[in-house]
Design a protein around this motif. Structure first.
Motif, PDB file in Angstrom:
ATOM      1  N   TYR A 108      54.821   2.522  -5.939  1.00 12.01           N
ATOM      2  CA  TYR A 108      56.096   3.065  -5.490  1.00 12.01           C
ATOM      3  C   TYR A 108      56.094   4.593  -5.559  1.00 12.01           C
ATOM      4  CZ  TYR A 108      61.096   4.080  -5.360  1.00 12.01           C
ATOM      5  OH  TYR A 108      62.333   4.585  -5.033  1.00 12.01           O
ATOM      6  N   ASP A 109      56.490   5.213  -4.472  1.00 13.26           N
ATOM      7  CA  ASP A 109      56.563   6.677  -4.366  1.00 13.26           C
ATOM      8  C   ASP A 109      55.202   7.362  -4.403  1.00 13.26           C
ATOM      9  OD1 ASP A 109      59.205   6.918  -3.892  1.00 13.26           O
ATOM     10  OD2 ASP A 109      59.777   7.592  -5.890  1.00 13.26           O
ATOM     11  N   ASP A 110      54.113   6.575  -4.272  1.00 11.06           N
ATOM     12  CA  ASP A 110      52.779   7.189  -4.245  1.00 11.06           C
ATOM     13  C   ASP A 110      51.901   6.401  -3.273  1.00 11.06           C
ATOM     14  OD1 ASP A 110      50.358   8.390  -4.594  1.00 11.06           O
ATOM     15  OD2 ASP A 110      50.093   7.800  -6.694  1.00 11.06           O
ATOM     16  N   PRO A 111      51.991   6.702  -1.990  1.00 10.71           N
ATOM     17  CA  PRO A 111      51.250   5.930  -0.988  1.00 10.71           C
ATOM     18  C   PRO A 111      49.746   6.117  -1.053  1.00 10.71           C
ATOM     19  CG  PRO A 111      52.306   7.841   0.027  1.00 10.71           C
ATOM     20  CD  PRO A 111      52.824   7.756  -1.378  1.00 10.71           C
ATOM     21  N   THR A 112      49.262   7.008  -1.905  1.00 18.79           N
ATOM     22  CA  THR A 112      47.818   7.229  -2.016  1.00 18.79           C
ATOM     23  C   THR A 112      47.166   6.344  -3.078  1.00 18.79           C
ATOM     24  OG1 THR A 112      48.038   9.017  -3.649  1.00 18.79           O
ATOM     25  CG2 THR A 112      48.119   9.617  -1.301  1.00 18.79           C
ATOM     26  N   THR A 113      47.969   5.688  -3.912  1.00 15.38           N
ATOM     27  CA  THR A 113      47.426   4.858  -4.992  1.00 15.38           C
ATOM     28  C   THR A 113      47.684   3.382  -4.700  1.00 15.38           C
ATOM     29  OG1 THR A 113      47.805   6.602  -6.632  1.00 15.38           O
ATOM     30  CG2 THR A 113      47.451   4.376  -7.472  1.00 15.38           C
ATOM     31  N   PRO A 114      46.641   2.587  -4.480  1.00 14.35           N
ATOM     32  CA  PRO A 114      46.851   1.168  -4.149  1.00 14.35           C
ATOM     33  C   PRO A 114      47.177   0.324  -5.380  1.00 14.35           C
ATOM     34  CG  PRO A 114      44.516   1.638  -4.267  1.00 14.35           C
ATOM     35  CD  PRO A 114      45.214   2.961  -4.448  1.00 14.35           C
ATOM     36  N   VAL A 115      47.892  -0.756  -5.136  1.00 18.65           N
ATOM     37  CA  VAL A 115      48.078  -1.805  -6.142  1.00 18.65           C
ATOM     38  C   VAL A 115      46.974  -2.826  -5.894  1.00 18.65           C
ATOM     39  CG1 VAL A 115      49.580  -3.642  -6.975  1.00 18.65           C
ATOM     40  CG2 VAL A 115      50.555  -1.432  -6.293  1.00 18.65           C
ATOM     41  N   VAL A 116      46.087  -3.000  -6.871  1.00 16.98           N
ATOM     42  CA  VAL A 116      44.875  -3.787  -6.688  1.00 16.98           C
ATOM     43  C   VAL A 116      44.895  -5.031  -7.574  1.00 16.98           C
ATOM     44  CG1 VAL A 116      42.351  -3.764  -6.825  1.00 16.98           C
ATOM     45  CG2 VAL A 116      43.580  -1.689  -6.162  1.00 16.98           C
ATOM     46  N   VAL A 117      44.485  -6.162  -7.017  1.00 17.95           N
ATOM     47  CA  VAL A 117      44.341  -7.386  -7.808  1.00 17.95           C
ATOM     48  C   VAL A 117      43.121  -7.214  -8.710  1.00 17.95           C
ATOM     49  CG1 VAL A 117      44.007  -9.886  -7.765  1.00 17.95           C
ATOM     50  CG2 VAL A 117      45.349  -8.765  -5.960  1.00 17.95           C
ATOM     51  N   THR A 118      43.359  -7.199 -10.014  1.00 17.28           N
ATOM     52  CA  THR A 118      42.270  -6.949 -10.957  1.00 17.28           C
ATOM     53  C   THR A 118      41.585  -8.220 -11.437  1.00 17.28           C
ATOM     54  OG1 THR A 118      43.873  -6.906 -12.776  1.00 17.28           O
ATOM     55  CG2 THR A 118      43.281  -4.798 -11.766  1.00 17.28           C
ATOM     56  N   GLY A 119      42.238  -9.356 -11.311  1.00 16.83           N
ATOM     57  CA  GLY A 119      41.609 -10.605 -11.746  1.00 16.83           C
ATOM     58  C   GLY A 119      42.594 -11.747 -11.790  1.00 16.83           C
ATOM     59  N   VAL A 120      42.056 -12.943 -11.932  1.00 17.00           N
ATOM     60  CA  VAL A 120      42.849 -14.164 -12.057  1.00 17.00           C
ATOM     61  C   VAL A 120      42.511 -14.789 -13.402  1.00 17.00           C
ATOM     62  CG1 VAL A 120      43.358 -16.432 -11.096  1.00 17.00           C
ATOM     63  CG2 VAL A 120      42.855 -14.512  -9.563  1.00 17.00           C
ATOM     64  N   GLU A 121      43.514 -14.969 -14.237  1.00 17.27           N
ATOM     65  CA  GLU A 121      43.322 -15.460 -15.603  1.00 17.27           C
ATOM     66  C   GLU A 121      43.841 -16.895 -15.738  1.00 17.27           C
ATOM     67  OE1 GLU A 121      44.958 -14.496 -20.147  1.00 17.27           O
ATOM     68  OE2 GLU A 121      45.766 -13.430 -18.419  1.00 17.27           O
ATOM     69  N   GLU A 122      43.033 -17.771 -16.322  1.00 21.56           N
ATOM     70  CA  GLU A 122      43.530 -19.106 -16.669  1.00 21.56           C
ATOM     71  C   GLU A 122      44.318 -18.978 -17.960  1.00 21.56           C
ATOM     72  OE1 GLU A 122      42.072 -23.565 -17.986  1.00 21.56           O
ATOM     73  OE2 GLU A 122      40.789 -22.408 -16.639  1.00 21.56           O
ATOM     74  N   LEU A 123      45.617 -19.123 -17.857  1.00 21.10           N
ATOM     75  CA  LEU A 123      46.491 -18.946 -19.011  1.00 21.10           C
ATOM     76  C   LEU A 123      46.387 -20.110 -19.974  1.00 21.10           C
ATOM     77  CD1 LEU A 123      48.788 -17.338 -20.394  1.00 21.10           C
ATOM     78  CD2 LEU A 123      50.403 -18.653 -18.992  1.00 21.10           C
ATOM     79  N   THR A 124      46.463 -21.329 -19.455  1.00 22.13           N
ATOM     80  CA  THR A 124      46.432 -22.531 -20.288  1.00 22.13           C
ATOM     81  C   THR A 124      46.427 -23.740 -19.354  1.00 22.13           C
ATOM     82  OG1 THR A 124      47.545 -23.671 -22.137  1.00 22.13           O
ATOM     83  CG2 THR A 124      48.952 -22.731 -20.443  1.00 22.13           C
ATOM     84  N   THR A 125      46.618 -24.911 -19.916  1.00 22.58           N
ATOM     85  CA  THR A 125      46.836 -26.125 -19.126  1.00 22.58           C
ATOM     86  C   THR A 125      48.189 -26.710 -19.495  1.00 22.58           C
ATOM     87  OG1 THR A 125      45.705 -27.498 -20.779  1.00 22.58           O
ATOM     88  CG2 THR A 125      44.379 -26.665 -18.924  1.00 22.58           C
TER      89      THR A 125
END
Length: 241
Positions: free
Chosen positions: A33-50
């Motif tokens: 937000y308010d910074d179009p030069t910095t991307p929001v990147v998916v850093t990983g997918v975590e298995e939280l639990t079952t």
């Protein structure tokens, strides 16, 4: 026969893109937000639990709402949870969280901007060929207006998956008050502030996750029409159909 969904519930191009990108490490989900030069990147997918869902009926809702205190003080029963109209095969399923990072500065201090992009319940391994909004048992497709995205709301920015058949006991720790104040909860603490409640008598669970203001529930359907995954997108991000 190939599955053909209801067009009134189908995810549009924007939501479809988001639902697939959110669980793809390295994908860009926009910019800070308010910074179009910095991307929001998916850093990983975590298995939280079952989670155990022996009844095959699933609640996707906030584990409590602010008006629960008022209802408690008035001696009124708790309002029913948002149970999905669709059922799943009784079983044990993975709960996974997709994390993003969008660093920014706040009053001169660096903030990593780590957030939950979406949370999913993994029902099966077959590929998803289409997405549709997950209605509750008391919601009617015929009453939807153009642009509607049925959702649950959360005063505390927390959502949960829970077995609907054991909801009363599973949600009890979140609806216990002393003099109108929520009592300390004896729950299992998971990573990143998430919690789990177990009902061993019914072999059922409730698992909480972050959900800013609540969330839209999406069903990922296979070619045969089976539900392969159930995803909650939080806040405004990814909510448009």
């Amino acid at each position: 026969m190939e599955w053909v969904g209801d067009a009134r519930l189908a995810a549009g191009p924007e939501a479809t893109w988001y639902l697939e990108a959110a669980f793809t490490p390295g994908a860009h989900l926009g910019t800070v937000y308010d910074d179009p030069t910095t991307p929001v990147v998916v850093t990983g997918v975590e298995e939280l639990t079952t989670i155990r869902v022996p009844s095959g009926r699933l609640v996707v809702d906030a584990p409590w709402h602010d008006d629960e205190v008022w209802r408690y003080q008035k001696g009124l029963p708790a309002r029913p949870p948002r149970e999905l109209a669709v059922s799943v095969p009784p079983g044990v399923y993975r709960v996974e969280i997709a994390w993003t990072a969008g660093p920014y500065e706040f009053f001169g201090e660096h903030v990593d901007g780590v957030e939950c992009a979406a949370t999913r319940l993994c029902i099966g391994d077959a590929p998803v060929v289409g997405w549709e909004m997950g209605l509750a048992v008391d919601e009617d497709t015929d009453r939807l207006q153009a642009g509607d995205a049925p959702r649950f709301f959360s005063d505390g920015n927390v959502g949960c998956f829970a077995d609907a058949g054991a909801w009363t006991s599973l949600s009890a720790p979140f609806r216990t008050f002393v003099d109108g104040i929520p009592a300390p909860r004896d729950t299992e603490q998971l990573a990143d502030g998430c919690e789990r409640v177990r009902d061993e008598s019914q072999q059922a669970d409730l698992v909480t996750f972050g959900a800013e203001s609540g969330g839209v529930v999406w069903l990922g359907r296979t070619e045969a029409g089976d539900v392969a995954t159930i995803v909650v997108t939080s806040g405004m991000r990814g909510a448009k159909a």
